[in-house]
Design a protein around this motif. Sequence first.
Motif, PDB file in Angstrom:
ATOM      1  N   GLN A 259     -21.972  10.134 -54.786  1.00 48.39           N
ATOM      2  CA  GLN A 259     -22.118   8.705 -54.472  1.00 48.39           C
ATOM      3  C   GLN A 259     -23.555   8.245 -54.691  1.00 48.39           C
ATOM      4  N   LYS A 260     -24.504   9.070 -54.234  1.00 49.02           N
ATOM      5  CA  LYS A 260     -25.911   8.705 -54.401  1.00 49.02           C
ATOM      6  C   LYS A 260     -26.267   8.649 -55.874  1.00 49.02           C
ATOM      7  N   GLY A 281     -13.933  12.443 -57.266  1.00 44.38           N
ATOM      8  CA  GLY A 281     -12.524  12.411 -56.905  1.00 44.38           C
ATOM      9  C   GLY A 281     -11.898  13.788 -56.862  1.00 44.38           C
ATOM     10  N   ALA A 282     -12.345  14.667 -57.763  1.00 43.88           N
ATOM     11  CA  ALA A 282     -11.782  16.013 -57.831  1.00 43.88           C
ATOM     12  C   ALA A 282     -12.133  16.857 -56.613  1.00 43.88           C
ATOM     13  N   LYS A 286     -10.734  12.782 -48.729  1.00 43.55           N
ATOM     14  CA  LYS A 286     -10.096  11.493 -48.437  1.00 43.55           C
ATOM     15  C   LYS A 286     -10.929  10.633 -47.485  1.00 43.55           C
ATOM     16  N   GLU A 287     -11.740  11.296 -46.657  1.00 45.17           N
ATOM     17  CA  GLU A 287     -12.545  10.544 -45.688  1.00 45.17           C
ATOM     18  C   GLU A 287     -13.552   9.643 -46.393  1.00 45.17           C
ATOM     19  N   ASN A 288     -13.779   8.458 -45.829  1.00 42.95           N
ATOM     20  CA  ASN A 288     -14.815   7.572 -46.342  1.00 42.95           C
ATOM     21  C   ASN A 288     -16.185   8.137 -45.991  1.00 42.95           C
ATOM     22  N   PHE A 298     -23.414  -1.032 -44.353  1.00 38.27           N
ATOM     23  CA  PHE A 298     -22.637  -2.098 -43.708  1.00 38.27           C
ATOM     24  C   PHE A 298     -21.713  -2.767 -44.724  1.00 38.27           C
ATOM     25  N   MET A 299     -22.256  -3.103 -45.907  1.00 40.60           N
ATOM     26  CA  MET A 299     -21.430  -3.717 -46.943  1.00 40.60           C
ATOM     27  C   MET A 299     -20.308  -2.777 -47.394  1.00 40.60           C
ATOM     28  N   SER A 300     -20.644  -1.475 -47.502  1.00 44.56           N
ATOM     29  CA  SER A 300     -19.650  -0.502 -47.960  1.00 44.56           C
ATOM     30  C   SER A 300     -18.475  -0.387 -46.997  1.00 44.56           C
ATOM     31  N   ARG A 301     -18.742  -0.490 -45.728  1.00 44.14           N
ATOM     32  CA  ARG A 301     -17.679  -0.354 -44.724  1.00 44.14           C
ATOM     33  C   ARG A 301     -16.680  -1.504 -44.831  1.00 44.14           C
ATOM     34  N   PHE A 302     -17.168  -2.672 -45.225  1.00 47.83           N
ATOM     35  CA  PHE A 302     -16.284  -3.841 -45.275  1.00 47.83           C
ATOM     36  C   PHE A 302     -15.732  -4.113 -46.677  1.00 47.83           C
ATOM     37  N   LEU A 303     -16.533  -3.789 -47.708  1.00 48.15           N
ATOM     38  CA  LEU A 303     -16.129  -4.117 -49.077  1.00 48.15           C
ATOM     39  C   LEU A 303     -15.666  -2.905 -49.873  1.00 48.15           C
ATOM     40  N   GLY A 304     -16.003  -1.714 -49.405  1.00 46.14           N
ATOM     41  CA  GLY A 304     -15.787  -0.505 -50.203  1.00 46.14           C
ATOM     42  C   GLY A 304     -17.037  -0.203 -51.011  1.00 46.14           C
ATOM     43  N   PHE A 305     -17.208   1.049 -51.389  1.00 42.61           N
ATOM     44  CA  PHE A 305     -18.422   1.501 -52.059  1.00 42.61           C
ATOM     45  C   PHE A 305     -18.661   0.789 -53.392  1.00 42.61           C
TER      46      PHE A 305
END
Length: 316
Positions: A259-260, A281-282, A286-288, A298-305
Motif C-alpha cells: 500500500q505504501k 491481492g495475492a 481480507k482485513e482493511n 481518515f479518508m481511507s476509512r470512509f472512501l477506501g484506499f
Amino acid sequence: MKPLASIIIPVYNKAAYIRETLDSALVQSYTNFEIVLVNDGSTDGSLSILQEYADRFPAIVRLINSENRGVSAATNLGIQAASGDYIQFLDADDLMSSDKIERQIQLLSGKGSATIATCEWVNFKDDIHHYRRVLCGVFRDFDSGLDLLLRFWNHQEMMAISSYLTHRDLIQKAGPWDESLTINQDGEFFCRILLKAKEVLFEPKGMVYYRKPGQDNVSQQKSEKAARSLLDSVKSYEKSVLEVEDSIRVRLALKKVYQKYVYDIFPNYRGLLIEARSRMGALGVKENTYIGGPKFQFMSRFLGFENALRLKRFIG
C-alpha cells in the motif's frame, strides 16, 4: 583482545561532506577499529580527499578505488576487504557520536553473533547541533529481528543503516547487498539481516546524525527506474520474510508495505501500480489496513484506499 570494528564508507561524489564524516569516525572513543573507504568512481575530487586520509592514517584507513558500479557493489567490496568482527556501515555524508561504537560493543559483550545493536538516529542538514529528533517506536529492544521489521512495515518507520552495529557472521549468513537494486538497497539488505537476527538491543546514548538528502537525490528517487527498483525490493521482502514466517501478522504487514508503495508512486507508472496491486491481492488479506498520515487514513476509512488516493491527488 577487544573485537575489531570495521567502519565501511562507500563514497560517490561526496567531497562536500566526506571530511566531516571521516572526522566523526576517527574520533571514536573505541580504539580498536579500522576504516575501509571505497571510492565508487567519484568525479568531484572525493578521491583526493580519501587518499589524503589514507596517507595520514595508514594504520587505520584503507582505501579501495573502484569504477562507478553503485553503492551496493561498493559496499560489497568494503565487506570483502574488512577484517573486523563487527561491521559499522556509514554513509559518506552521515556522522556518528564519538561514543557510538564503544557503547554498542559494550552492549553486545557476551552476546552471540545473532544479536544486533541499534541506536537513535536524528535528522540534520548542515549543523549537527541543530538536529531534529524523530519520534519512532523502533528506538527500543526487540525480541527478534522479525519483530523490528514488522514495526517498520506496520508504522512506516525506518532505521538509518549507520545506527546498526552488526557481527560479521550475521552478514555472511544474510548474503551480500543486492547489486541489481538502485534504491532501497539498504532496506532490502537489512531485511535479510534482521530475519537472521535473534535479538535486537537498543543503545540509548550513542547517536547517528542522518543528513537530509538534497533535492537532486529526491528527484532521482522519483524516476521509473527507481520505482521499479523499489518494487523489486518489496518483492524481496515478501520472499524473504515468508520463508521465515508465513502468518497473518506477516501478511498484514506486507500488505501495508505494498500500500505504501502504491501511495508513493501513484498515479505514475501504471504497469508498476498494476503489479503492486496484484501482489497485494495475492497475499489473501481480507482485513482493511491503513497507511499514511492521520488525514489520509481518515479518508481511507470512509472512501477506501484507492478513492482516497485519487482525492489526495486531485486536491494536491
